[in-house]
Write a protein that holds these residues in place. Structure first.
Motif, PDB file in Angstrom:
ATOM      1  N   LYS A  41      63.638  -1.581 -27.973  1.00 23.10           N
ATOM      2  CA  LYS A  41      65.084  -1.427 -28.214  1.00 23.10           C
ATOM      3  C   LYS A  41      65.466   0.011 -28.570  1.00 23.10           C
ATOM      4  O   LYS A  41      66.597   0.415 -28.373  1.00 23.10           O
ATOM      5  CB  LYS A  41      65.570  -2.401 -29.276  1.00 23.10           C
ATOM      6  CG  LYS A  41      65.082  -2.117 -30.663  1.00 23.10           C
ATOM      7  CD  LYS A  41      65.649  -3.110 -31.659  1.00 23.10           C
ATOM      8  CE  LYS A  41      65.172  -2.768 -33.059  1.00 23.10           C
ATOM      9  NZ  LYS A  41      65.778  -3.619 -34.059  1.00 23.10           N
ATOM     10  N   HIS A  42      64.507   0.784 -29.081  1.00 27.16           N
ATOM     11  CA  HIS A  42      64.780   2.197 -29.403  1.00 27.16           C
ATOM     12  C   HIS A  42      64.310   3.145 -28.311  1.00 27.16           C
ATOM     13  O   HIS A  42      64.322   4.360 -28.495  1.00 27.16           O
ATOM     14  CB  HIS A  42      64.152   2.573 -30.736  1.00 27.16           C
ATOM     15  CG  HIS A  42      64.767   1.868 -31.898  1.00 27.16           C
ATOM     16  ND1 HIS A  42      66.077   2.028 -32.273  1.00 27.16           N
ATOM     17  CD2 HIS A  42      64.239   0.974 -32.765  1.00 27.16           C
ATOM     18  CE1 HIS A  42      66.340   1.275 -33.314  1.00 27.16           C
ATOM     19  NE2 HIS A  42      65.243   0.614 -33.633  1.00 27.16           N
ATOM     20  N   GLY A  43      63.835   2.606 -27.189  1.00 28.34           N
ATOM     21  CA  GLY A  43      63.496   3.440 -26.042  1.00 28.34           C
ATOM     22  C   GLY A  43      62.039   3.830 -25.900  1.00 28.34           C
ATOM     23  O   GLY A  43      61.687   4.572 -24.981  1.00 28.34           O
ATOM     24  N   LYS A  44      61.160   3.357 -26.787  1.00 25.61           N
ATOM     25  CA  LYS A  44      59.748   3.716 -26.681  1.00 25.61           C
ATOM     26  C   LYS A  44      59.146   3.005 -25.468  1.00 25.61           C
ATOM     27  O   LYS A  44      59.217   1.792 -25.349  1.00 25.61           O
ATOM     28  CB  LYS A  44      58.990   3.314 -27.946  1.00 25.61           C
ATOM     29  CG  LYS A  44      57.524   3.722 -27.911  1.00 25.61           C
ATOM     30  CD  LYS A  44      56.819   3.418 -29.212  1.00 25.61           C
ATOM     31  CE  LYS A  44      55.378   3.880 -29.135  1.00 25.61           C
ATOM     32  NZ  LYS A  44      54.703   3.799 -30.418  1.00 25.61           N
ATOM     33  N   PRO A  45      58.537   3.778 -24.548  1.00 25.68           N
ATOM     34  CA  PRO A  45      57.959   3.146 -23.355  1.00 25.68           C
ATOM     35  C   PRO A  45      56.646   2.426 -23.676  1.00 25.68           C
ATOM     36  O   PRO A  45      55.905   2.828 -24.570  1.00 25.68           O
ATOM     37  CB  PRO A  45      57.717   4.325 -22.412  1.00 25.68           C
ATOM     38  CG  PRO A  45      57.554   5.504 -23.304  1.00 25.68           C
ATOM     39  CD  PRO A  45      58.402   5.234 -24.520  1.00 25.68           C
ATOM     40  N   TYR A  46      56.397   1.351 -22.938  1.00 26.50           N
ATOM     41  CA  TYR A  46      55.123   0.637 -23.055  1.00 26.50           C
ATOM     42  C   TYR A  46      54.875  -0.136 -21.766  1.00 26.50           C
ATOM     43  O   TYR A  46      55.778  -0.329 -20.947  1.00 26.50           O
ATOM     44  CB  TYR A  46      55.107  -0.309 -24.265  1.00 26.50           C
ATOM     45  CG  TYR A  46      56.013  -1.512 -24.148  1.00 26.50           C
ATOM     46  CD1 TYR A  46      55.509  -2.751 -23.736  1.00 26.50           C
ATOM     47  CD2 TYR A  46      57.367  -1.424 -24.441  1.00 26.50           C
ATOM     48  CE1 TYR A  46      56.333  -3.863 -23.632  1.00 26.50           C
ATOM     49  CE2 TYR A  46      58.196  -2.523 -24.335  1.00 26.50           C
ATOM     50  CZ  TYR A  46      57.671  -3.748 -23.935  1.00 26.50           C
ATOM     51  OH  TYR A  46      58.491  -4.839 -23.822  1.00 26.50           O
ATOM     52  N   VAL A  47      53.629  -0.543 -21.592  1.00 26.56           N
ATOM     53  CA  VAL A  47      53.217  -1.366 -20.459  1.00 26.56           C
ATOM     54  C   VAL A  47      52.494  -2.562 -21.055  1.00 26.56           C
ATOM     55  O   VAL A  47      51.588  -2.381 -21.878  1.00 26.56           O
ATOM     56  CB  VAL A  47      52.297  -0.580 -19.488  1.00 26.56           C
ATOM     57  CG1 VAL A  47      51.719  -1.491 -18.416  1.00 26.56           C
ATOM     58  CG2 VAL A  47      53.063   0.578 -18.860  1.00 26.56           C
ATOM     59  N   GLU A  48      52.893  -3.762 -20.666  1.00 26.14           N
ATOM     60  CA  GLU A  48      52.246  -4.964 -21.205  1.00 26.14           C
ATOM     61  C   GLU A  48      50.773  -5.015 -20.814  1.00 26.14           C
ATOM     62  O   GLU A  48      50.400  -4.609 -19.710  1.00 26.14           O
ATOM     63  CB  GLU A  48      52.964  -6.216 -20.716  1.00 26.14           C
ATOM     64  CG  GLU A  48      54.303  -6.428 -21.393  1.00 26.14           C
ATOM     65  CD  GLU A  48      54.961  -7.752 -21.044  1.00 26.14           C
ATOM     66  OE1 GLU A  48      54.366  -8.573 -20.319  1.00 26.14           O
ATOM     67  OE2 GLU A  48      56.093  -7.955 -21.512  1.00 26.14           O
ATOM     68  N   ASN A  49      49.958  -5.522 -21.746  1.00 24.04           N
ATOM     69  CA  ASN A  49      48.514  -5.689 -21.522  1.00 24.04           C
ATOM     70  C   ASN A  49      47.828  -4.398 -21.079  1.00 24.04           C
ATOM     71  O   ASN A  49      47.019  -4.402 -20.150  1.00 24.04           O
ATOM     72  CB  ASN A  49      48.253  -6.798 -20.505  1.00 24.04           C
ATOM     73  CG  ASN A  49      48.846  -8.112 -20.950  1.00 24.04           C
ATOM     74  OD1 ASN A  49      48.701  -8.498 -22.106  1.00 24.04           O
ATOM     75  ND2 ASN A  49      49.538  -8.789 -20.055  1.00 24.04           N
ATOM     76  N   ALA A  50      48.193  -3.313 -21.724  1.00 24.99           N
ATOM     77  CA  ALA A  50      47.640  -2.001 -21.370  1.00 24.99           C
ATOM     78  C   ALA A  50      47.420  -1.206 -22.656  1.00 24.99           C
ATOM     79  O   ALA A  50      47.919  -1.590 -23.722  1.00 24.99           O
ATOM     80  CB  ALA A  50      48.609  -1.264 -20.449  1.00 24.99           C
TER      81      ALA A  50
END
Length: 177
Positions: A41-50
């Protein structure tokens, strides 16, 4: 997820967008071709299961740090000469007393910014809650759950916030992948 060692990738910002850099790293380095880059919600990027990662941009440079644990990274160019006197007035007094020049300010700034990224928060929301004094980080006067490691790469000062061992982390140029 297999165990990975902490890594920091870098590139000239004109050569890669953040998304293109992340997709290249995930494809070449982690063998994941179809990654979807999501955002909190604050814009931090992520990739699931990574693996966990954090991104920072400064001047013409992009850095992306990876770890098995939550992580935050920030970088500034060592030649930057910000007008910091008005900014440090928002820092806790204990911290203000440690800042007497641009180098001091840059160390404190990248430490705090990397901690904000570790938390997945925002500067507006978290800056006044953080204190980096005497080499230790606190959040709302409580011990912070991660440590700060300072690194220098070329003409940049970096702070990595996390519990991994970043002292001897290799810097990997994206152009070589």
């Amino acid at each position: 997820m297999e165990k990975i060692m902490e890594k920091i990738f870098f590139a000239d910002k004109s050569a890669f967008t953040t998304e293109a850099a992340l997709k290249k790293i995930f494809s070449v380095y982690f063998g994941k071709d179809c990654v979807e880059i999501l955002r909190t919600k604050h814009g931090k990027p992520y990739v699931e299961n990574a693996p966990f990662f954090s991104v920072t941009h400064t001047q013409n440079r992009l850095y992306i740090a990876f770890s098995n644990e939550e992580i935050g990274i920030d970088a500034e160019t060592l030649t930057r000469t910000p007008y910091y006197e008005s900014i440090i007035k928002k820092f806790p007094l204990m911290e203000q007393e440690e800042i007497s020049n641009t180098d001091d300010f840059l160390h404190h700034w990248v430490a705090k910014e990397s901690a904000v990224k570790y938390l997945g928060g925002t500067i507006a929301q978290d800056l006044h809650k953080l204190c980096f004094a005497k080499g230790a980080l606190t959040y709302e006067n409580k011990v912070f759950p991660a440590k700060i490691t300072f690194l220098q790469h070329e003409n940049f000062i970096l702070a990595v916030c996390g519990n991994g061992n970043f002292k001897n982390t290799p810097f990997i140029p994206l152009e070589t992948l």
